[in-house]
Design an enzyme around this catalytic site. Structure first.
Site, PDB file in Angstrom:
ATOM      1  N   ASP A   1       0.881  -1.178   0.000  1.00 38.36           N
ATOM      2  CA  ASP A   1       0.000   0.000   0.000  1.00 38.36           C
ATOM      3  C   ASP A   1       0.912   1.220   0.000  1.00 38.36           C
ATOM      4  O   ASP A   1       2.123   1.112   0.197  1.00 38.36           O
ATOM      5  CB  ASP A   1      -0.886  -0.009   1.258  1.00 38.36           C
ATOM      6  CG  ASP A   1      -1.769   1.234   1.361  1.00 38.36           C
ATOM      7  OD1 ASP A   1      -2.360   1.637   0.338  1.00 38.36           O
ATOM      8  OD2 ASP A   1      -1.869   1.819   2.454  1.00 38.36           O
ATOM      9  N   SER A   2       0.302   2.400  -0.196  1.00 38.59           N
ATOM     10  CA  SER A   2       1.087   3.634  -0.107  1.00 38.59           C
ATOM     11  C   SER A   2       1.663   3.833   1.291  1.00 38.59           C
ATOM     12  O   SER A   2       2.635   4.561   1.457  1.00 38.59           O
ATOM     13  CB  SER A   2       0.189   4.831  -0.430  1.00 38.59           C
ATOM     14  OG  SER A   2      -0.879   4.897   0.510  1.00 38.59           O
TER      15      SER A   2
ATOM     16  N   CYS B   1      -4.617  -1.456  -1.868  1.00 40.25           N
ATOM     17  CA  CYS B   1      -4.793  -0.018  -2.066  1.00 40.25           C
ATOM     18  C   CYS B   1      -5.733   0.194  -3.256  1.00 40.25           C
ATOM     19  O   CYS B   1      -5.454  -0.300  -4.354  1.00 40.25           O
ATOM     20  CB  CYS B   1      -3.420   0.590  -2.352  1.00 40.25           C
ATOM     21  SG  CYS B   1      -3.478   2.328  -2.787  1.00 40.25           S
TER      22      CYS B   1
ATOM     23  N   GLU C   1      -1.674   7.802   8.783  1.00 41.12           N
ATOM     24  CA  GLU C   1      -0.222   7.581   8.739  1.00 41.12           C
ATOM     25  C   GLU C   1       0.451   8.035  10.039  1.00 41.12           C
ATOM     26  O   GLU C   1       1.415   7.438  10.491  1.00 41.12           O
ATOM     27  CB  GLU C   1       0.406   8.336   7.557  1.00 41.12           C
ATOM     28  CG  GLU C   1       0.109   7.727   6.199  1.00 41.12           C
ATOM     29  CD  GLU C   1       0.675   6.321   6.032  1.00 41.12           C
ATOM     30  OE1 GLU C   1       1.862   6.116   6.298  1.00 41.12           O
ATOM     31  OE2 GLU C   1      -0.095   5.428   5.630  1.00 41.12           O
TER      32      GLU C   1
ATOM     33  N   CYS D   1     -11.069   3.426   0.719  1.00 38.71           N
ATOM     34  CA  CYS D   1      -9.608   3.555   0.825  1.00 38.71           C
ATOM     35  C   CYS D   1      -9.210   2.700   2.015  1.00 38.71           C
ATOM     36  O   CYS D   1      -9.899   2.705   3.044  1.00 38.71           O
ATOM     37  CB  CYS D   1      -9.241   5.025   1.062  1.00 38.71           C
ATOM     38  SG  CYS D   1      -7.537   5.288   1.613  1.00 38.71           S
TER      39      CYS D   1
ATOM     40  N   HIS E   1      -7.064   2.955   4.208  1.00 37.69           N
ATOM     41  CA  HIS E   1      -6.774   3.657   5.464  1.00 37.69           C
ATOM     42  C   HIS E   1      -8.039   3.871   6.306  1.00 37.69           C
ATOM     43  O   HIS E   1      -7.956   3.985   7.525  1.00 37.69           O
ATOM     44  CB  HIS E   1      -6.153   5.029   5.181  1.00 37.69           C
ATOM     45  CG  HIS E   1      -4.709   4.979   4.764  1.00 37.69           C
ATOM     46  ND1 HIS E   1      -4.305   4.533   3.527  1.00 37.69           N
ATOM     47  CD2 HIS E   1      -3.572   5.343   5.422  1.00 37.69           C
ATOM     48  CE1 HIS E   1      -2.990   4.621   3.435  1.00 37.69           C
ATOM     49  NE2 HIS E   1      -2.514   5.104   4.569  1.00 37.69           N
TER      50      HIS E   1
HETATM   51  N1  DGL Z   1      -4.814   3.324   1.071  1.00 40.40           N
HETATM   52  C1  DGL Z   1      -4.853   3.659  -0.287  1.00 40.40           C
HETATM   53  C2  DGL Z   1      -6.185   3.428  -0.950  1.00 40.40           C
HETATM   54  O1  DGL Z   1      -6.826   2.463  -0.644  1.00 40.40           O
HETATM   55  C3  DGL Z   1      -4.089   4.890  -0.746  1.00 40.40           C
HETATM   56  C4  DGL Z   1      -4.314   6.159  -0.034  1.00 40.40           C
HETATM   57  C5  DGL Z   1      -3.326   7.227  -0.448  1.00 40.40           C
HETATM   58  O2  DGL Z   1      -2.137   7.000  -0.350  1.00 40.40           O
HETATM   59  O3  DGL Z   1      -3.786   8.308  -0.861  1.00 40.40           O
HETATM   60  O4  DGL Z   1      -6.592   4.141  -1.823  1.00 40.40           O
END
Ligand code: DGL
Length: 265
Positions: free
Chosen positions: A10-11, A73, A151, A183, A185
């Site tokens: 993931d990011s 992600c 984060e 997302c 996160h």
């Molecule tokens: N967690 C990621 C997603 O599902 C990326 C969020 C990001 O880095 O902007 O989209």
């Protein structure tokens, strides 16, 4: 049977919400997780930038001997999953916002989607909307800034609450009875989002469905490992120490993060 590890990226730390679902279904597998923290957030970056990162991270995972890759992600899946599948031989499991289950779950036919700017702007998401928008009114809400709070490991602070209020209120005001956490996160903010939306609103995310899809793929290729206790390895393209706090909040305190070799950063 195949005892090679499974790669997940993931990011940043958002993909840990997918990792925990994978761990719940596959307790015996070894899991290698990468947080691309030097490049987070992906949500405001171009598809070609994200695709290049997805490729670099996949190459690292292949070098680690993984038998499958999970793109944990939504943003990276939209930008890169097709080209990863074209270029890498291992199975690649991607994800998309849970619009389909949300449309089925909605009682009043109004669904809100919380996601990154990149996911909502993608052709993949446009196709998803096209498919389901006849069955429900689907309202989208980009959430810039929310990923950064997760984060930091800040799941309850004043700024995080202010952002959740700002993004959730318009969806509820327009009648949404079901919200998609689009997302990886956002499941870490589930309590806050639920409190803001109200107890009657249903929240839907994709983590479990991704884990089930991974099990199906591995089963089909006879790729599950033998009975044992699996372990996790954590890698980051950013500063390992900076991520320790988020990792201790979101996963477990005694798991160290390792820095990726420089050429993957
Ligand atoms: N967690 C990621 C997603 O599902 C990326 C969020 C990001 O880095 O902007 O989209």
């Amino acid at each position: 049977m195949n005892n090679q590890p499974i790669g997940i990226f993931d990011s940043g730390v958002g993909g840990l919400s997918v990792l925990r679902e994978i761990r719940a279904l596959l307790p015996a597998e070894d899991l290698v997780y990468i947080a691309d923290s030097a490049h987070v957030p992906y949500g405001n970056k171009s598809p070609s930038y994200i695709e290049a990162r997805a490729r670099v991270l996949s190459e690292f995972l292949i070098g680690e001997g993984v038998k499958a890759i999970v793109v944990a992600c939504n943003t990276a899946t939209a930008a890169a999953v097709a080209s990863l599948r074209a270029d890498f031989a291992v199975p690649i499991v991607g994800m998309e916002p849970a619009v389909k289950p949300a449309v089925s779950a909605s009682r009043n036919g109004v669904v809100g989607v919380l996601a990154t700017v990149g996911t909502l702007a993608s052709a993949k998401f446009a196709a998803l909307l096209e498919r389901y928008q006849g069955d429900a009114k689907i309202i989208v809400q980009p959430c810039p800034g929310l990923v950064e709070q997760v984060e930091l490991g800040d799941l309850t602070g004043a700024h995080t609450r202010m952002l959740v209020h700002r993004f959730v209120t318009p969806l509820i005001d327009r009648g949404a009875d079901t919200l998609v956490l689009g997302c990886t996160h956002y499941p870490f903010l589930r309590d806050l989002i639920q409190a803001e939306a109200g107890a009657d609103v249903t929240l839907v995310d994709t983590g479990q469905a991704v884990a089930r899809q991974l099990v199906r793929k591995l089963t089909a290729m006879d790729g599950l490992c033998e009975a044992r206790v699996g372990g996790e390895q954590f890698w980051t393209s950013g500063e390992a120490a900076a991520l320790a706090k988020a990792l201790s909040v979101l996963w477990s305190a005694d798991k160290p993060m390792q820095r990726l070799p420089l050429r993957y950063c």
